[in-house]
Design a protein around this motif. Structure first.
Motif, PDB file in Angstrom:
ATOM      1  N   TYR A 146      11.429  -2.207  10.123  1.00 57.88           N
ATOM      2  CA  TYR A 146      10.688  -2.204   8.853  1.00 57.88           C
ATOM      3  C   TYR A 146       9.206  -2.500   9.084  1.00 57.88           C
ATOM      4  N   PHE A 147       8.933  -3.406  10.002  1.00 60.20           N
ATOM      5  CA  PHE A 147       7.542  -3.710  10.329  1.00 60.20           C
ATOM      6  C   PHE A 147       6.861  -2.496  10.971  1.00 60.20           C
ATOM      7  N   LYS A 148       7.584  -1.823  11.840  1.00 59.96           N
ATOM      8  CA  LYS A 148       7.071  -0.591  12.471  1.00 59.96           C
ATOM      9  C   LYS A 148       6.703   0.430  11.410  1.00 59.96           C
ATOM     10  N   LYS A 149       7.602   0.577  10.448  1.00 60.07           N
ATOM     11  CA  LYS A 149       7.414   1.556   9.380  1.00 60.07           C
ATOM     12  C   LYS A 149       6.166   1.220   8.544  1.00 60.07           C
ATOM     13  N   LEU A 150       5.993  -0.055   8.228  1.00 61.76           N
ATOM     14  CA  LEU A 150       4.836  -0.432   7.419  1.00 61.76           C
ATOM     15  C   LEU A 150       3.535  -0.166   8.169  1.00 61.76           C
ATOM     16  N   LYS A 151       3.552  -0.452   9.459  1.00 59.58           N
ATOM     17  CA  LYS A 151       2.378  -0.190  10.290  1.00 59.58           C
ATOM     18  C   LYS A 151       2.046   1.316  10.303  1.00 59.58           C
ATOM     19  N   GLU A 152       3.079   2.124  10.360  1.00 61.10           N
ATOM     20  CA  GLU A 152       2.897   3.586  10.327  1.00 61.10           C
ATOM     21  C   GLU A 152       2.233   4.029   9.031  1.00 61.10           C
ATOM     22  N   ILE A 153       2.744   3.490   7.914  1.00 62.05           N
ATOM     23  CA  ILE A 153       2.176   3.837   6.608  1.00 62.05           C
ATOM     24  C   ILE A 153       0.720   3.376   6.550  1.00 62.05           C
ATOM     25  N   PHE A 154       0.471   2.186   7.073  1.00 61.35           N
ATOM     26  CA  PHE A 154      -0.882   1.616   7.131  1.00 61.35           C
ATOM     27  C   PHE A 154      -1.849   2.586   7.820  1.00 61.35           C
ATOM     28  N   GLU A 155      -1.439   3.086   8.966  1.00 64.65           N
ATOM     29  CA  GLU A 155      -2.306   3.995   9.725  1.00 64.65           C
ATOM     30  C   GLU A 155      -2.501   5.328   8.992  1.00 64.65           C
ATOM     31  N   THR A 156      -1.444   5.799   8.354  1.00 64.24           N
ATOM     32  CA  THR A 156      -1.538   7.053   7.596  1.00 64.24           C
ATOM     33  C   THR A 156      -2.569   6.937   6.482  1.00 64.24           C
ATOM     34  N   ILE A 157      -2.504   5.828   5.757  1.00 63.84           N
ATOM     35  CA  ILE A 157      -3.452   5.620   4.655  1.00 63.84           C
ATOM     36  C   ILE A 157      -4.867   5.462   5.202  1.00 63.84           C
ATOM     37  N   LYS A 158      -4.975   4.726   6.283  1.00 65.78           N
ATOM     38  CA  LYS A 158      -6.290   4.433   6.859  1.00 65.78           C
ATOM     39  C   LYS A 158      -7.066   5.709   7.191  1.00 65.78           C
ATOM     40  N   ILE A 159      -6.389   6.662   7.818  1.00 66.94           N
ATOM     41  CA  ILE A 159      -7.121   7.871   8.222  1.00 66.94           C
ATOM     42  C   ILE A 159      -7.448   8.783   7.054  1.00 66.94           C
ATOM     43  N   LYS A 160      -6.836   8.534   5.901  1.00 66.27           N
ATOM     44  CA  LYS A 160      -7.170   9.324   4.713  1.00 66.27           C
ATOM     45  C   LYS A 160      -8.580   9.023   4.227  1.00 66.27           C
ATOM     46  N   GLY A 161      -9.055   7.805   4.514  1.00 69.79           N
ATOM     47  CA  GLY A 161     -10.404   7.433   4.117  1.00 69.79           C
ATOM     48  C   GLY A 161     -10.664   7.447   2.623  1.00 69.79           C
ATOM     49  N   PHE A 162      -9.734   6.945   1.847  1.00 70.00           N
ATOM     50  CA  PHE A 162      -9.924   6.878   0.389  1.00 70.00           C
ATOM     51  C   PHE A 162     -11.133   5.994   0.037  1.00 70.00           C
ATOM     52  N   PRO A 163     -11.825   6.338  -1.041  1.00 70.12           N
ATOM     53  CA  PRO A 163     -12.915   5.463  -1.479  1.00 70.12           C
ATOM     54  C   PRO A 163     -12.352   4.124  -1.985  1.00 70.12           C
ATOM     55  N   ARG A 164     -13.125   3.065  -1.794  1.00 65.76           N
ATOM     56  CA  ARG A 164     -12.714   1.713  -2.222  1.00 65.76           C
ATOM     57  C   ARG A 164     -11.427   1.239  -1.549  1.00 65.76           C
ATOM     58  N   VAL A 165     -11.094   1.869  -0.452  1.00 62.55           N
ATOM     59  CA  VAL A 165      -9.953   1.395   0.322  1.00 62.55           C
ATOM     60  C   VAL A 165     -10.488   1.039   1.708  1.00 62.55           C
ATOM     61  N   ASP A 166     -10.279  -0.215   2.100  1.00 60.87           N
ATOM     62  CA  ASP A 166     -10.768  -0.663   3.395  1.00 60.87           C
ATOM     63  C   ASP A 166      -9.596  -1.340   4.090  1.00 60.87           C
ATOM     64  N   MET A 167      -8.813  -0.535   4.805  1.00 63.16           N
ATOM     65  CA  MET A 167      -7.553  -1.010   5.372  1.00 63.16           C
ATOM     66  C   MET A 167      -7.798  -1.978   6.517  1.00 63.16           C
ATOM     67  N   LYS A 168      -7.550  -3.227   6.248  1.00 61.23           N
ATOM     68  CA  LYS A 168      -7.807  -4.247   7.261  1.00 61.23           C
ATOM     69  C   LYS A 168      -6.587  -5.140   7.501  1.00 61.23           C
ATOM     70  N   TYR A 169      -5.835  -5.425   6.442  1.00 58.29           N
ATOM     71  CA  TYR A 169      -4.761  -6.412   6.579  1.00 58.29           C
ATOM     72  C   TYR A 169      -3.368  -5.819   6.463  1.00 58.29           C
ATOM     73  N   LEU A 170      -2.531  -6.310   7.351  1.00 59.57           N
ATOM     74  CA  LEU A 170      -1.122  -5.975   7.321  1.00 59.57           C
ATOM     75  C   LEU A 170      -0.404  -7.309   7.156  1.00 59.57           C
ATOM     76  N   SER A 171      -0.011  -7.610   5.912  1.00 59.74           N
ATOM     77  CA  SER A 171       0.590  -8.906   5.595  1.00 59.74           C
ATOM     78  C   SER A 171       2.096  -8.799   5.755  1.00 59.74           C
ATOM     79  N   MET A 172       2.586  -9.216   6.903  1.00 57.95           N
ATOM     80  CA  MET A 172       4.030  -9.181   7.137  1.00 57.95           C
ATOM     81  C   MET A 172       4.409 -10.242   8.158  1.00 57.95           C
TER      82      MET A 172
END
Ligand SMILES: *Cc1c(COP(=O)(O)O)cnc(C)c1O
Length: 232
Positions: free
Chosen positions: A174-200
């Motif tokens: 489950y932790f692996k999966k969340l990290k994967e989602i984290f990276e997917t979102i990060k490379i999208k570069g959405f405005p007002r999104v600054d992917m820094k924390y993985l709280s798990m």
């Protein structure tokens, strides 16, 4: 050395040791002491022992303790009812539990009133447990697209609560999966999104979580001992 001081010292050593094994810098890991059901006196003891971040899962407890516990950053880590956002918007550094549009709307509205940008994490129910809050893994991307309209919210990352397993190896996936989602979102570069924390990672599974990329662990029992809910 007091019980709480000793626990914090041991915990730091375990964090260091886990990081050393996998070649991570322990300073990357933010420790959030989870203080639900813990009285202010014991919380202050933890702060004296070097704790800089505390996490509560109920608005009520934040309200009760806020004035008597100082020099610390507050984190809202529990399910947040929309009608209670107004009580904590000016008190917490980070909301870990954004899980629906209506809540984003309310946080945005209240943050705007206070002329601030609220930092949040999006909560994901990676294990798809019926008893837990959070978006399903396959809803996360669409959710990020939808919340872009909220100018007073800045998303700093993701949070999950893994199922309780006696053997923490069982939640590694489950932790692996969340990290994967984290990276997917990060490379999208959405405005007002600054992917820094993985709280798990919590008392039982923080080592596995750190091994899988967590940089924010939420530990209660491991610092304060078993909770006594009857006292509340
Ligand atoms: C209670 C709680 C924790 C800490 O759990 P422990 O097992 O006592 O370390 C972490 N995260 C959330 C959201 C919690 O409610």
């Amino acid at each position: 050395m007091s019980y709480i001081e000793k626990n914090i010292k041991d915990l730091r050593e375990e964090i260091n040791e886990t990081c050393r094994k996998i070649g991570r810098n322990p300073e990357e890991i933010q420790l959030i002491a989870v203080t639900k059901t813990v009285d202010p006196e014991r919380i202050n003891e933890a702060i004296h022992a070097g704790v800089e971040h505390i996490g509560e899962n109920k608005v009520q407890e934040i309200m009760e303790k806020y004035d008597v516990v100082s020099n610390v950053h507050w984190h809202m880590i529990g399910h947040l009812q929309t009608n209670k956002v107004k009580y904590i918007i000016d008190k917490v550094k980070l909301i870990h539990s954004l899980d629906r549009i209506s809540l984003a709307e309310e946080i945005n509205k209240r943050a705007k009133k206070h002329n601030k940008i609220m930092d949040v994490l999006v909560q994901v129910n990676v294990a798809n447990e019926e008893t837990k809050f959070g978006l399903a893994s396959n809803e996360v991307l669409e959710f990020f697209e939808k919340i872009q309209i909220f100018e007073h919210i800045r998303v700093r990352g993701l949070m999950t609560i893994a199922p309780y397993e006696e053997n923490p190896e069982n939640v590694r996936k489950y932790f692996k999966k969340l990290k994967e989602i984290f990276e997917t979102i990060k490379i999208k570069g959405f405005p007002r999104v600054d992917m820094k924390y993985l709280s798990m990672g919590m008392t039982n599974d923080f080592k596995v979580a750190i091994e899988e990329g967590s940089n924010m662990i939420r530990v209660g029992t491991g610092i304060f001992g078993r909770r006594n809910y009857n006292k509340l």
